[in-house]
Design a protein around this motif. Structure first.
Motif, PDB file in Angstrom:
ATOM      1  N   GLU A   1      17.894  60.943  10.960  1.00 29.29           N
ATOM      2  CA  GLU A   1      16.870  61.097  12.263  1.00 29.29           C
ATOM      3  C   GLU A   1      15.473  61.107  11.471  1.00 29.29           C
TER       4      GLU A   1
ATOM      5  N   ASN B   1      20.456  66.154   9.449  1.00 27.42           N
ATOM      6  CA  ASN B   1      19.983  65.279  10.231  1.00 27.42           C
ATOM      7  C   ASN B   1      18.787  64.373   9.906  1.00 27.42           C
TER       8      ASN B   1
ATOM      9  N   ASP C   1      20.297  72.272   7.999  1.00 32.88           N
ATOM     10  CA  ASP C   1      20.683  71.021   8.948  1.00 32.88           C
ATOM     11  C   ASP C   1      19.373  70.171   9.104  1.00 32.88           C
TER      12      ASP C   1
END
Length: 354
Positions: free
Chosen positions: A136, A133, A129
């Protein structure tokens, strides 16, 4: 590592097993247990509540565990979810692993072993994860560093080089290496580029770009980056992501040629001549010449420098190992140039001692 609430989906047609699995995690308030008594019910739950790890029985009515696995691994949105299968049959477990299961626990299961395996797979999921991501995360983690680098591109080349060195040292500092390593690497790379016949412009480009080859290591967790022992396979897969992370960090407008070259080097400096490298398995001249040059220089300097996991090798030892790996790892023409001019590279090494 596990901070927010994590969801574990337990799938088993025996109610007692679901109760046991729930009990195993009853002392873990950061973990929520979801349950399903068959494969079809599990798939419906997954649509509404995407789990972080799935504990999956193989033998079930309506839809067995293998069928569930095939569906999960065929869809991009669920293919990355770790699946721990439960089975007392060795053939079933092997079949499940071939279908894409990440781990298994024999039935009847040991509660402590099940918990440990689920937690380990949960950690891997969290790392996934983190990378998923990445844009960001990088925005928050390296915004200041990249802004400083972009601003430096408008300054004198000497100042630009010093700033690139400092940015490269961010990853080297976390990896417990020295700034002298990246200075040697940039001078080695420029020299090898010159000896290989690259233009002066390209020599300067690789000189300024090569210090950023390992900048992606700022996205690798310390427990992996600084581990003194050998990495397990899952940890190594995470470590390999530093090439991808580096490429992401260095994505920029084409007019910034130094950063464009740095991105190529960061992404490709672990590719190998025979195609066995990573992340893309590029082969031969599919690998950019900048990366082929940096690979030779980086390997030589790494071998002859102290590392957290081993002492420095002698130059003779390093050269023997490099020669043995010639056909597998390195561009043979570039390596031959390097070896024939070794004395010049050793002068650089002497100038920039640790």
């Amino acid at each position: 590592m596990i901070e927010e609430i994590s969801k574990i989906l337990a799938v088993d047609d025996e109610e007692i097993n679901l109760e046991l699995i729930s009990a195993v995690f009853s002392d873990s308030p950061e973990i929520m247990i979801l349950t399903a008594s068959n494969g079809k019910e599990a798939l419906e739950i997954i649509k509404k509540h995407m789990p972080d790890v799935i504990v999956l029985d193989i033998r079930m009515p309506k839809m067995d565990g293998i069928q569930v696995l095939e569906i999960l691994k065929s869809k991009p949105e669920t293919s990355y979810i770790p699946v721990v299968v439960l089975s007392g049959d060795e053939k079933e477990r092997k079949r499940a692993l071939k279908t894409g299961a990440n781990d298994f626990v024999p039935k009847p299961f040991d509660a402590e072993e099940l918990k440990l395996r689920v937690i380990n797979n949960l950690h891997v999921k969290k790392y996934h994860d983190l990378i998923k991501n990445l844009n960001e995360i990088l925005k928050n983690e390296v915004k200041k560093k990249t802004e400083e680098l972009i601003e430096a591109l408008a300054t004198a080349r000497e100042a630009e080089y010093e700033i690139i060195i400092k940015l490269g040292m961010i990853s080297e500092f976390r990896d417990e290496e020295t700034g002298q390593h990246i200075r040697r690497l940039s001078y080695y790379s420029k020299l090898l580029a010159k000896l290989a016949g690259l233009s002066e412009t390209e020599q300067d480009t690789i000189f300024y770009a090569s210090p950023l080859h390992d900048v992606g290591k700022i996205g690798i967790p310390d427990n992996i980056l600084k581990k003194k022992g050998p990495l397990i396979s899952q940890e190594f897969e995470i470590m390999k992501l530093h090439t991808v992370i580096g490429g992401k960090i260095l994505e920029t407008h084409p007019r910034f040629t130094t950063l464009q070259a740095a991105r190529i080097i960061a992404e490709q400096h672990h590719e190998k001549w025979d195609g066995s490298g990573y992340p893309r398995g590029l082969k031969g001249e599919e690998i950019h010449i900048y990366a082929r040059i940096v690979t030779i220089c980086d390997v030589f300097d790494a071998m002859t420098s102290h590392r957290i996991y081993r002492p420095a090798m002698s130059v003779e030892q390093a050269i023997n190992i490099i020669k043995n790996e010639e056909r597998k790892n390195f561009d043979p023409r570039l390596l031959n140039i390097f070896l024939n001019n070794l004395d010049k590279f050793l002068e650089i090494k002497k100038t920039f001692k640790d």
